[in-house]
Design an enzyme around this catalytic site. Structure first.
Site, PDB file in Angstrom:
ATOM      1  CE  LYS A 166     -26.759   7.493  -7.744  1.00 41.21           C
ATOM      2  NZ  LYS A 166     -27.772   8.336  -8.411  1.00 41.21           N
ATOM      3  NE  ARG A 220     -27.337   4.545 -13.839  1.00 38.59           N
ATOM      4  CZ  ARG A 220     -26.541   5.427 -13.248  1.00 38.59           C
ATOM      5  NH1 ARG A 220     -25.504   5.020 -12.560  1.00 38.59           N
ATOM      6  NH2 ARG A 220     -26.795   6.707 -13.329  1.00 38.59           N
ATOM      7  NE  ARG A 279     -25.271  17.301 -11.982  1.00 35.79           N
ATOM      8  CZ  ARG A 279     -25.383  15.995 -11.705  1.00 35.79           C
ATOM      9  NH1 ARG A 279     -25.136  15.555 -10.497  1.00 35.79           N
ATOM     10  NH2 ARG A 279     -25.760  15.152 -12.633  1.00 35.79           N
ATOM     11  NE  ARG A 327     -23.187  14.125 -15.605  1.00 39.76           N
ATOM     12  CZ  ARG A 327     -23.638  13.260 -14.716  1.00 39.76           C
ATOM     13  NH1 ARG A 327     -23.251  13.340 -13.454  1.00 39.76           N
ATOM     14  NH2 ARG A 327     -24.474  12.316 -15.075  1.00 39.76           N
ATOM     15  NE  ARG A 360     -28.472  11.456 -16.245  1.00 38.53           N
ATOM     16  CZ  ARG A 360     -28.143  12.665 -15.787  1.00 38.53           C
ATOM     17  NH1 ARG A 360     -28.279  13.724 -16.553  1.00 38.53           N
ATOM     18  NH2 ARG A 360     -27.671  12.798 -14.576  1.00 38.53           N
TER      19      ARG A 360
END
Ligand code: ADP
Length: 206
Positions: free
Chosen positions: A13, A88, A127, A139, A150
């Site tokens: 996204k 969300r 990532r 992160r 998540r």
């Protein structure tokens, strides 16, 4: 143009929003980025959100709805915006609908990037490794345990948001497993289809 990008964590996204932002000159509004900025700045919202985010949970609806309501009132969002990571939950989608309704605005398109769970985990690991290679901080929620949480939050709370928009005939699904440029092209096609459909509705067509 007012656009929502839906899809699981790691679906791409952010990458696609950045491209759309450059192309259409409208801001990308990422609740994840805004919350991370609040955490970094140590604001009251950031202090409350940090532990939830690190564990891969969802920040309360009122908090993110408040952030978005304020943000879309800013001058740069007057001509449009791309929402990334919001709504969300169905509650957030309903709140967004009433915020826009009060402003006599509507969404032009809702696009869902569809990617399977196994590919997502591999992307998140990649990532994290790329961040390490660049010397950037990883992160806090890009670890397998928080990521699983998540994904769980996504399936339990965000997947129903797709059904919410599908029921309004506003949803377009795009294959997020394809190469980045192909995903961008598919999004463009979906936007044109929406635009044509809206024009034909205005003209009294089907
Ligand atoms: P990703 O899409 O990769 O999971 P984001 O950057 O969009 O990551 O969001 C990171 C975290 O911020 C989420 O896991 C969640 O804790 C919080 N968050 C972001 N947007 C929302 C939202 N709309 N509602 C609740 N929590 C949110």
């Amino acid at each position: 143009m007012r656009l929502v990008l839906l899809g699981p964590p790691g679906a791409g996204k952010g990458t696609q929003s950045t491209r759309l932002q450059d192309k259409y000159k409208i801001p990308q509004l990422s609740t994840g980025d805004m919350l991370r900025a609040a955490v970094k700045a140590g604001t009251p919202i950031g202090l409350k959100a940090k532990a939830i985010m690190d564990a891969g949970g969802l920040v309360p609806d009122e908090t993110v709805v408040g952030i978005i309501a304020e943000r879309i009132d800013e001058p740069d969002a007057k001509t449009g915006f791309i929402l990334d990571g919001f709504p969300r939950t169905v509650k957030q989608a309903e709140a967004l609908a009433s915020i826009l309704h009060a402003k006599h605005m509507d969404l032009d398109a809702v696009i869902e990037l569809v990617v399977d769970d196994r590919a997502l985990l591999a992307r998140i690991e990649k990532r994290a490794q790329e961040s390490i290679a660049r010397g950037d901080a990883v992160r806090a929620d890009d670890n397998p345990e928080a990521f699983r949480k998540r994904l769980e939050s996504y399936h339990a709370q965000t997947a129903p948001v797709s059904a919410f928009y599908a029921a309004k005939c506003a949803l377009k699904a795009v294959d997020g497993m394809a190469p980045i440029d192909d995903v961008s092209a598919a999004i463009e096609r979906a936007l044109h289809e929406r635009k044509n459909a809206a024009a034909s509705t205005r003209a009294g067509g089907a």
